[in-house]
Design a protein around this motif. Structure first.
Motif, PDB file in Angstrom:
ATOM      1  N   PRO A 128      58.029 -14.564  36.625  1.00  0.00           N
ATOM      2  CA  PRO A 128      57.697 -13.150  36.829  1.00  0.00           C
ATOM      3  C   PRO A 128      56.835 -12.625  35.691  1.00  0.00           C
ATOM      4  CG  PRO A 128      59.995 -13.409  36.166  1.00  0.00           C
ATOM      5  CD  PRO A 128      59.473 -14.788  36.440  1.00  0.00           C
ATOM      6  N   SER A 129      56.014 -11.641  35.990  1.00  0.00           N
ATOM      7  CA  SER A 129      55.065 -11.123  34.997  1.00  0.00           C
ATOM      8  C   SER A 129      55.716 -10.684  33.690  1.00  0.00           C
ATOM      9  CB  SER A 129      54.256  -9.968  35.601  1.00  0.00           C
ATOM     10  OG  SER A 129      53.351 -10.452  36.569  1.00  0.00           O
ATOM     11  N   PRO A 130      56.870  -9.989  33.692  1.00  0.00           N
ATOM     12  CA  PRO A 130      57.466  -9.593  32.403  1.00  0.00           C
ATOM     13  C   PRO A 130      57.760 -10.789  31.501  1.00  0.00           C
ATOM     14  CG  PRO A 130      58.484  -8.376  34.192  1.00  0.00           C
ATOM     15  CD  PRO A 130      57.623  -9.422  34.835  1.00  0.00           C
ATOM     16  N   LYS A 131      58.227 -11.877  32.093  1.00  0.00           N
ATOM     17  CA  LYS A 131      58.522 -13.073  31.305  1.00  0.00           C
ATOM     18  C   LYS A 131      57.241 -13.677  30.735  1.00  0.00           C
ATOM     19  CE  LYS A 131      60.910 -16.510  29.645  1.00  0.00           C
ATOM     20  NZ  LYS A 131      61.805 -16.297  28.478  1.00  0.00           N
ATOM     21  N   ILE A 132      56.177 -13.678  31.511  1.00  0.00           N
ATOM     22  CA  ILE A 132      54.908 -14.248  31.051  1.00  0.00           C
ATOM     23  C   ILE A 132      54.324 -13.414  29.913  1.00  0.00           C
ATOM     24  CG2 ILE A 132      52.573 -14.881  31.728  1.00  0.00           C
ATOM     25  CD1 ILE A 132      54.804 -16.666  32.865  1.00  0.00           C
ATOM     26  N   ALA A 144      47.194 -15.235  29.765  1.00  0.00           N
ATOM     27  CA  ALA A 144      48.171 -14.987  30.825  1.00  0.00           C
ATOM     28  C   ALA A 144      47.523 -14.282  32.009  1.00  0.00           C
ATOM     29  CB  ALA A 144      49.328 -14.155  30.296  1.00  0.00           C
ATOM     30  N   PHE A 145      47.939 -14.675  33.198  1.00  0.00           N
ATOM     31  CA  PHE A 145      47.553 -13.993  34.429  1.00  0.00           C
ATOM     32  C   PHE A 145      48.744 -13.143  34.870  1.00  0.00           C
ATOM     33  CE2 PHE A 145      44.957 -17.824  34.330  1.00  0.00           C
ATOM     34  CZ  PHE A 145      43.689 -17.315  34.591  1.00  0.00           C
ATOM     35  N   ILE A 146      48.565 -11.828  34.841  1.00  0.00           N
ATOM     36  CA  ILE A 146      49.654 -10.888  35.082  1.00  0.00           C
ATOM     37  C   ILE A 146      49.358 -10.060  36.330  1.00  0.00           C
ATOM     38  CG2 ILE A 146      50.966  -8.943  34.136  1.00  0.00           C
ATOM     39  CD1 ILE A 146      51.309 -11.614  32.619  1.00  0.00           C
ATOM     40  N   ARG A 147      50.346  -9.973  37.220  1.00  0.00           N
ATOM     41  CA  ARG A 147      50.209  -9.140  38.425  1.00  0.00           C
ATOM     42  C   ARG A 147      50.933  -7.823  38.207  1.00  0.00           C
ATOM     43  NH1 ARG A 147      52.875 -10.764  42.571  1.00  0.00           N
ATOM     44  NH2 ARG A 147      51.483 -10.120  44.248  1.00  0.00           N
ATOM     45  N   GLY A 195      63.871  -7.444  30.963  1.00  0.00           N
ATOM     46  CA  GLY A 195      63.575  -7.646  29.569  1.00  0.00           C
ATOM     47  C   GLY A 195      62.790  -6.479  28.993  1.00  0.00           C
ATOM     48  N   LYS A 196      61.970  -6.761  28.005  1.00  0.00           N
ATOM     49  CA  LYS A 196      61.248  -5.723  27.282  1.00  0.00           C
ATOM     50  C   LYS A 196      60.184  -5.049  28.135  1.00  0.00           C
ATOM     51  CE  LYS A 196      58.283  -5.192  23.206  1.00  0.00           C
ATOM     52  NZ  LYS A 196      57.705  -5.880  22.033  1.00  0.00           N
ATOM     53  N   TYR A 197      59.524  -5.823  28.987  1.00  0.00           N
ATOM     54  CA  TYR A 197      58.379  -5.302  29.725  1.00  0.00           C
ATOM     55  C   TYR A 197      58.774  -4.881  31.142  1.00  0.00           C
ATOM     56  CZ  TYR A 197      55.456  -6.960  25.937  1.00  0.00           C
ATOM     57  OH  TYR A 197      54.890  -7.144  24.707  1.00  0.00           O
ATOM     58  N   ARG A 198      58.438  -3.646  31.468  1.00  0.00           N
ATOM     59  CA  ARG A 198      58.692  -3.122  32.804  1.00  0.00           C
ATOM     60  C   ARG A 198      57.388  -2.555  33.359  1.00  0.00           C
ATOM     61  NH1 ARG A 198      64.061  -2.389  34.068  1.00  0.00           N
ATOM     62  NH2 ARG A 198      65.493  -2.958  32.374  1.00  0.00           N
TER      63      ARG A 198
END
Length: 302
Positions: A128-132, A144-147, A195-198
């Motif tokens: 998932p994007s937050p983990k990346i 990183a490729f983030i959606r 995690g930290k990113y939402r």
């Protein structure tokens, strides 16, 4: 201690299970245990405490894990720097990618890049994007490729947009949608914590806004799943309709596809971003890959 010992400590700390760590190291569990015992003898201190199948690091062991992680980072930096001194584009490129991008776009992208730069090797991390983003922040990946929309104070630029579409086995009149059985995708089933990113805004928030704009009753949800791919398979088997990203829909699926529009004419869409830190561009391999990605055209629909 050698590089392999640093990796041993890192994997044990990540797995907290000797058998699982041994599998990742391509070792037998007895061989791994023996190596730990040899390290304890060599360093004159106990590293692990075993209680049945459970293990725990001593305070000395925790210090060694921290030291091992730092040494692995330093070793990686040294290897990257040496590869960067060469006139050839070579070395290891560490890529993080959101799962859907990794499945539907990254393989063909890498194939084209490999053709131009055959000496490059790859470490690819998906999820998932937050983990990346966390991997990118800790420099476990170079790019990183983030959606989706996440705060990222460093460099990012959009590479593609995808629409959210309604799919169904048979054609559906949108006015009748509240009376039809819905297969709902729920990210929270599989990932209860982000995690930290939402995300600043989620595609599900936009979907709820679209629904509220059209209907004054909730959807008739009969199935909740944690995978877009499973959602599609259930629609193929005529268990209801679903909303999924357009890249997941193929002509051969035999499904009806309807793009979703707000009353102002805007579609429900999500952007995929390429993100990285400025320091990463100092590596020739990363700089070449970024330039290559920016030259590509990504098509999100058939």
């Amino acid at each position: 201690m050698e590089e392999k010992d640093f990796t041993i400590l890192r994997y044990i700390a990540e797995e907290m299970h000797l058998t699982k760590a041994a599998e990742r190291l391509y070792m037998t569990q007895p061989a791994l245990t023996y190596r730990i015992q040899q390290l304890e003898k060599e360093l004159g201190t106990q590293i692990l405490i075993k209680n049945g199948k459970r293990i725990k690091f001593t305070s000395q062991g925790e210090y060694l894990v921290s030291f091992a992680n730092k040494m692995l980072v330093e070793y990686r930096i040294a290897k990257d720097s040496l590869a960067n001194m060469s006139s050839d584009v070579q070395g290891t490129l560490r890529i993080g990618a959101a799962s859907i991008f990794a499945k539907y776009f990254l393989p063909s992208l890498m194939k084209s890049f490999v053709t131009q730069y055959p000496k490059v090797t790859y470490n690819v991390y998906t999820g998932p994007s937050p983990k990346i983003i966390e991997l990118l922040e800790t420099e476990s990946v170079d790019i990183a490729f983030i959606r989706g929309e996440y705060k990222w104070p460093k460099i990012k630029f959009p590479i593609m947009e995808e629409n959210l579409c309604l799919i169904s086995k048979h054609e559906i009149d949108l006015e009748e949608l509240p009376n039809q059985q819905r297969i709902e995708y729920s990210y929270k089933i599989r990932q209860p914590t982000l995690g930290k990113y939402r995300p600043q805004t989620s595609i599900n928030d936009n979907l709820r806004s679209w629904w509220a704009e059209r209907y004054n009753v909730p959807p008739l949800t009969t199935v909740i799943v944690d995978s877009y791919d499973i959602s599609k398979e259930m629609v193929i088997n005529d268990l209801g309709y679903a909303f999924i990203p357009e890249p997941l829909i193929n002509k051969d699926d035999g499904l009806h596809k309807t793009k979703l529009f707000f009353k102002n004419g805007e579609t429900i869409k999500r952007t995929t971003w390429l993100q990285y830190k400025e320091a990463s561009e100092q590596l020739n391999i990363v700089k070449k890959f970024i330039s290559f990605v920016r030259s590509q055209s990504f098509h999100s629909s058939y």
